[in-house]
Motif scaffolding. Structure first.
Motif, PDB file in Angstrom:
ATOM      1  N   VAL A  29     -36.689  21.014   7.867  1.00 21.55           N
ATOM      2  CA  VAL A  29     -35.293  20.900   8.298  1.00 21.55           C
ATOM      3  C   VAL A  29     -35.211  19.998   9.522  1.00 21.55           C
ATOM      4  CG1 VAL A  29     -33.371  22.182   9.349  1.00 21.55           C
ATOM      5  CG2 VAL A  29     -34.466  23.058   7.283  1.00 21.55           C
ATOM      6  N   LEU A  30     -36.100  20.197  10.481  1.00 23.50           N
ATOM      7  CA  LEU A  30     -36.108  19.336  11.668  1.00 23.50           C
ATOM      8  C   LEU A  30     -36.378  17.881  11.297  1.00 23.50           C
ATOM      9  CD1 LEU A  30     -37.996  21.616  14.211  1.00 23.50           C
ATOM     10  CD2 LEU A  30     -35.554  21.079  14.160  1.00 23.50           C
ATOM     11  N   THR A  31     -37.256  17.670  10.334  1.00 26.06           N
ATOM     12  CA  THR A  31     -37.549  16.311   9.892  1.00 26.06           C
ATOM     13  C   THR A  31     -36.297  15.666   9.292  1.00 26.06           C
ATOM     14  OG1 THR A  31     -39.850  16.890   9.475  1.00 26.06           O
ATOM     15  CG2 THR A  31     -39.021  14.899   8.408  1.00 26.06           C
ATOM     16  N   LEU A  32     -35.598  16.383   8.432  1.00 24.67           N
ATOM     17  CA  LEU A  32     -34.362  15.848   7.852  1.00 24.67           C
ATOM     18  C   LEU A  32     -33.334  15.531   8.936  1.00 24.67           C
ATOM     19  CD1 LEU A  32     -33.724  18.035   4.683  1.00 24.67           C
ATOM     20  CD2 LEU A  32     -34.286  15.611   4.764  1.00 24.67           C
ATOM     21  N   ASN A  41     -25.279  21.469   2.084  1.00 26.31           N
ATOM     22  CA  ASN A  41     -25.651  21.114   0.709  1.00 26.31           C
ATOM     23  C   ASN A  41     -26.501  19.854   0.633  1.00 26.31           C
ATOM     24  OD1 ASN A  41     -24.619  23.329  -0.654  1.00 26.31           O
ATOM     25  ND2 ASN A  41     -22.561  22.472  -0.680  1.00 26.31           N
ATOM     26  N   GLN A  42     -26.325  18.936   1.580  1.00 23.76           N
ATOM     27  CA  GLN A  42     -27.207  17.760   1.631  1.00 23.76           C
ATOM     28  C   GLN A  42     -28.647  18.210   1.856  1.00 23.76           C
ATOM     29  OE1 GLN A  42     -25.017  15.728   4.872  1.00 23.76           O
ATOM     30  NE2 GLN A  42     -25.452  13.859   3.729  1.00 23.76           N
ATOM     31  N   MET A  43     -28.811  19.109   2.833  1.00 14.46           N
ATOM     32  CA  MET A  43     -30.160  19.601   3.126  1.00 14.46           C
ATOM     33  C   MET A  43     -30.731  20.350   1.932  1.00 14.46           C
ATOM     34  SD  MET A  43     -30.330  20.773   7.080  1.00 14.46           S
ATOM     35  CE  MET A  43     -28.677  21.379   7.292  1.00 14.46           C
ATOM     36  N   ARG A  44     -29.899  21.147   1.293  1.00 12.05           N
ATOM     37  CA  ARG A  44     -30.366  21.901   0.131  1.00 12.05           C
ATOM     38  C   ARG A  44     -30.855  20.972  -0.969  1.00 12.05           C
ATOM     39  NH1 ARG A  44     -27.360  25.342  -3.504  1.00 12.05           N
ATOM     40  NH2 ARG A  44     -29.171  26.251  -4.442  1.00 12.05           N
ATOM     41  N   ARG A  45     -30.136  19.902  -1.210  1.00  8.11           N
ATOM     42  CA  ARG A  45     -30.572  18.929  -2.227  1.00  8.11           C
ATOM     43  C   ARG A  45     -31.864  18.241  -1.803  1.00  8.11           C
ATOM     44  NH1 ARG A  45     -25.026  18.021  -2.585  1.00  8.11           N
ATOM     45  NH2 ARG A  45     -25.113  16.294  -1.103  1.00  8.11           N
ATOM     46  N   ASN A  46     -31.969  17.892  -0.520  1.00  7.64           N
ATOM     47  CA  ASN A  46     -33.168  17.204  -0.032  1.00  7.64           C
ATOM     48  C   ASN A  46     -34.392  18.105   0.019  1.00  7.64           C
ATOM     49  OD1 ASN A  46     -32.022  14.630   0.313  1.00  7.64           O
ATOM     50  ND2 ASN A  46     -31.115  15.248   2.251  1.00  7.64           N
ATOM     51  N   LEU A  47     -34.173  19.403   0.119  1.00  8.22           N
ATOM     52  CA  LEU A  47     -35.264  20.386   0.124  1.00  8.22           C
ATOM     53  C   LEU A  47     -35.194  21.156  -1.191  1.00  8.22           C
ATOM     54  CD1 LEU A  47     -34.686  21.748   3.741  1.00  8.22           C
ATOM     55  CD2 LEU A  47     -36.465  20.150   3.016  1.00  8.22           C
ATOM     56  N   ASP A  48     -35.458  20.503  -2.291  1.00 11.28           N
ATOM     57  CA  ASP A  48     -35.126  21.013  -3.617  1.00 11.28           C
ATOM     58  C   ASP A  48     -35.639  22.406  -3.964  1.00 11.28           C
ATOM     59  OD1 ASP A  48     -37.208  18.438  -5.095  1.00 11.28           O
ATOM     60  OD2 ASP A  48     -37.770  20.189  -3.936  1.00 11.28           O
ATOM     61  N   ASN A  49     -36.569  22.943  -3.255  1.00  8.48           N
ATOM     62  CA  ASN A  49     -37.080  24.277  -3.588  1.00  8.48           C
ATOM     63  C   ASN A  49     -36.537  25.390  -2.694  1.00  8.48           C
ATOM     64  OD1 ASN A  49     -38.718  23.319  -5.646  1.00  8.48           O
ATOM     65  ND2 ASN A  49     -40.411  22.927  -4.253  1.00  8.48           N
ATOM     66  N   VAL A  50     -35.686  25.063  -1.750  1.00  5.09           N
ATOM     67  CA  VAL A  50     -35.241  26.073  -0.789  1.00  5.09           C
ATOM     68  C   VAL A  50     -34.057  26.864  -1.363  1.00  5.09           C
ATOM     69  CG1 VAL A  50     -33.634  24.565   0.470  1.00  5.09           C
ATOM     70  CG2 VAL A  50     -34.693  26.483   1.649  1.00  5.09           C
ATOM     71  N   ILE A  52     -30.669  29.333  -0.928  1.00  5.97           N
ATOM     72  CA  ILE A  52     -29.538  29.363   0.008  1.00  5.97           C
ATOM     73  C   ILE A  52     -29.858  30.298   1.165  1.00  5.97           C
ATOM     74  CG2 ILE A  52     -27.132  30.118   0.273  1.00  5.97           C
ATOM     75  CD1 ILE A  52     -26.656  29.076  -2.588  1.00  5.97           C
ATOM     76  N   LYS A  53     -30.403  31.468   0.858  1.00  7.01           N
ATOM     77  CA  LYS A  53     -30.722  32.448   1.906  1.00  7.01           C
ATOM     78  C   LYS A  53     -31.768  31.909   2.880  1.00  7.01           C
ATOM     79  CE  LYS A  53     -32.493  37.129   2.721  1.00  7.01           C
ATOM     80  NZ  LYS A  53     -32.827  36.792   4.063  1.00  7.01           N
ATOM     81  N   SER A  54     -32.816  31.296   2.354  1.00 14.39           N
ATOM     82  CA  SER A  54     -33.870  30.761   3.225  1.00 14.39           C
ATOM     83  C   SER A  54     -33.324  29.679   4.141  1.00 14.39           C
ATOM     84  CB  SER A  54     -35.021  30.207   2.402  1.00 14.39           C
ATOM     85  OG  SER A  54     -35.688  31.234   1.717  1.00 14.39           O
ATOM     86  N   LEU A  55     -32.544  28.765   3.587  1.00 12.50           N
ATOM     87  CA  LEU A  55     -31.991  27.692   4.406  1.00 12.50           C
ATOM     88  C   LEU A  55     -31.031  28.255   5.450  1.00 12.50           C
ATOM     89  CD1 LEU A  55     -31.812  24.727   5.110  1.00 12.50           C
ATOM     90  CD2 LEU A  55     -30.107  24.460   3.282  1.00 12.50           C
ATOM     91  N   THR A  56     -30.205  29.196   5.056  1.00 18.29           N
ATOM     92  CA  THR A  56     -29.284  29.832   6.001  1.00 18.29           C
ATOM     93  C   THR A  56     -30.052  30.500   7.133  1.00 18.29           C
ATOM     94  OG1 THR A  56     -27.637  30.194   4.276  1.00 18.29           O
ATOM     95  CG2 THR A  56     -27.455  31.570   6.240  1.00 18.29           C
ATOM     96  N   ASP A  57     -31.104  31.238   6.792  1.00 17.18           N
ATOM     97  CA  ASP A  57     -31.913  31.924   7.807  1.00 17.18           C
ATOM     98  C   ASP A  57     -32.567  30.928   8.764  1.00 17.18           C
ATOM     99  OD1 ASP A  57     -31.229  34.333   6.635  1.00 17.18           O
ATOM    100  OD2 ASP A  57     -33.173  34.624   5.641  1.00 17.18           O
TER     101      ASP A  57
END
Length: 118
Positions: A29-32, A41-50, A52-57
Motif C-alpha cells: 500500500v505504501l509503495t502504491l 478501489n484503485q488500490m484494490r485493483r492494483n493489489l489484485d489479491n487483497v 476489502i476487509k484486509s485493505l480496510t484494516d
C-alpha cells in the motif's frame, strides 16, 4: 553475547518501525501511494489479491500511525482518496532499498533474461 545499549536501542527502533508497517499489505500500500494519491478501489485493483476487509484494516492502521492521509470529497457517491503524509513520504527511501534488494536477491533475480540461473 550481551547486547550493547546502542544495539538495544537499534532493536527497539526497528520493532517500532515494524509495528507501523506490519502485515502482508502495508508495504505494498505504501509503495502504491508513493506513486501518488489513490482511491480505495484503485488500490484494490492494483493489489489484485487483497480482500476489502484486509485493505480496510491496513488503511485504518496506517492512518492511525499517521503514515497516510484519508481525504473525503463530498461527491455523490462520496469519494475517498488516500495519500502519504510527510511521515509516509519519509519511508520512500526504505521502499527504494527494498526494491534494489528484491532485484538483487529475490526469486526472479536468480535467472537472467534467457532463463538460465546466475
Amino acid at each position: 553475547m550481551d547486547v550493547s545499549k546502542e544495539d538495544e536501542q537499534c532493536l527497539i527502533s526497528i520493532r517500532e518501525a515494524l509495528e507501523v508497517v506490519r502485515g502482508k499489505w502495508s508495504i505494498l500500500v505504501l509503495t502504491l501511494l508513493s506513486l501518488g494519491p489513490q482511491r480505495f478501489n484503485q488500490m484494490r485493483r492494483n493489489l489484485d489479491n487483497v480482500s476489502i476487509k484486509s485493505l480496510t484494516d491496513v488503511l485504518r492502521h496506517l492512518e492511525q500511525h499517521e503514515v497516510i492521509h484519508r481525504q473525503v470529497f463530498p461527491t455523490g457517491p462520496v469519494t475517498v482518496e488516500y495519500s502519504l503524509t510527510d511521515k509516509g513520504r519519509a519511508y520512500i527511501p526504505v521502499l527504494r532499498e527494498m526494491r534494489i534488494w528484491g532485484e538483487n536477491w529475490g526469486e526472479r533475480s536468480k535467472h537472467v533474461d534467457d532463463g538460465t540461473p546466475r
